[in-house]
Design a protein around this motif. Structure first.
Motif, short mmCIF file in Angstrom:
data_model
loop_
_atom_site.label_atom_id
_atom_site.label_comp_id
_atom_site.label_asym_id
_atom_site.label_seq_id
_atom_site.Cartn_x
_atom_site.Cartn_y
_atom_site.Cartn_z
N VAL A 157 6.19 66.79 -23.04
CA VAL A 157 6.43 65.39 -22.65
C VAL A 157 7.65 65.26 -21.35
O VAL A 157 7.64 65.44 -20.36
N ASP A 158 8.89 66.02 -21.90
CA ASP A 158 10.04 66.16 -21.26
C ASP A 158 9.54 66.90 -19.50
O ASP A 158 10.11 66.96 -18.72
N LEU A 159 8.98 68.23 -20.59
CA LEU A 159 8.84 69.58 -19.91
C LEU A 159 7.92 68.94 -18.39
O LEU A 159 8.13 68.54 -16.48
N THR A 160 7.14 68.10 -18.61
CA THR A 160 6.10 67.63 -17.32
C THR A 160 6.52 65.88 -16.35
O THR A 160 6.72 66.19 -15.40
N TYR A 161 6.94 65.78 -17.19
CA TYR A 161 8.41 64.66 -16.55
C TYR A 161 9.68 64.74 -15.42
O TYR A 161 9.52 64.95 -14.77
N LEU A 162 10.41 66.11 -15.86
CA LEU A 162 10.82 66.97 -15.45
C LEU A 162 10.50 67.65 -14.18
O LEU A 162 10.63 67.62 -13.05
N ILE A 163 9.38 67.58 -14.17
CA ILE A 163 8.40 68.29 -12.95
C ILE A 163 8.20 67.87 -11.78
O ILE A 163 8.82 67.37 -10.86
N GLY A 164 8.11 66.19 -12.85
CA GLY A 164 7.63 65.28 -11.34
C GLY A 164 9.00 64.75 -10.89
O GLY A 164 9.11 64.44 -9.68
N ILE A 165 10.08 65.21 -11.64
CA ILE A 165 11.47 64.12 -10.98
C ILE A 165 11.68 64.93 -9.92
O ILE A 165 12.23 64.96 -9.06
N TYR A 166 10.93 67.01 -10.24
CA TYR A 166 11.58 67.76 -9.32
C TYR A 166 10.89 67.40 -8.19
O TYR A 166 11.56 67.86 -6.97
N HIS A 167 9.21 67.07 -8.24
CA HIS A 167 8.48 66.48 -7.06
C HIS A 167 8.72 65.64 -6.32
O HIS A 167 9.11 65.83 -4.97
N ILE A 168 9.08 64.80 -6.84
CA ILE A 168 9.73 64.09 -6.37
C ILE A 168 11.31 63.74 -5.15
O ILE A 168 11.28 62.96 -4.23
N THR A 169 12.53 64.20 -6.27
CA THR A 169 13.81 65.09 -5.14
C THR A 169 13.13 65.91 -4.12
O THR A 169 14.17 65.49 -2.72
#
Length: 97
Positions: A72-84
């Motif tokens: 879950v943390d990995l998936t969330y982090l990937i999404g944050i990088y996409h937004i950033t």
């Protein structure tokens, strides 16, 4: 994002990732000198980013490597990088010289 590649390449070097591995990762490749967990994380991030989902076998490998909360943390982090990266690219933020 050029800025993200710049910033995270420096962080990866500090974390012990080789320069060669960083260059390969930056173009979407899979270096030979990553740990098993790093390899699973790269494959997961790559597949999730390209296909917007992860296959059952890779998901199972990720749970084995990181646990369910870790995935879950990995998936969330990937999404944050996409937004950033989207924001940085939208405003054409360059990498520092």
């Amino acid at each position: 994002s050029e800025y993200e590649l710049y910033a995270h390449s420096a962080a990866a070097l500090k974390a012990g990732i080789s320069e060669n591995a960083i260059q390969i990762l930056a173009v979407g490749g899979l270096p030979d000198d990553l740990s098993e967990q790093e390899t699973v994380a790269q494959r997961y991030a790559r597949q999730f980013s390209a296909e917007h989902r992860v296959g059952a076998d890779l998901y199972s490998a990720a749970v084995q490597a990181f646990g369910e909360k870790g995935v879950v943390d990995l998936t969330y982090l990937i999404g944050i990088y996409h937004i950033t990266c989207g924001l940085l690219n939208s405003f054409d933020i360059p990498r520092p010289d």
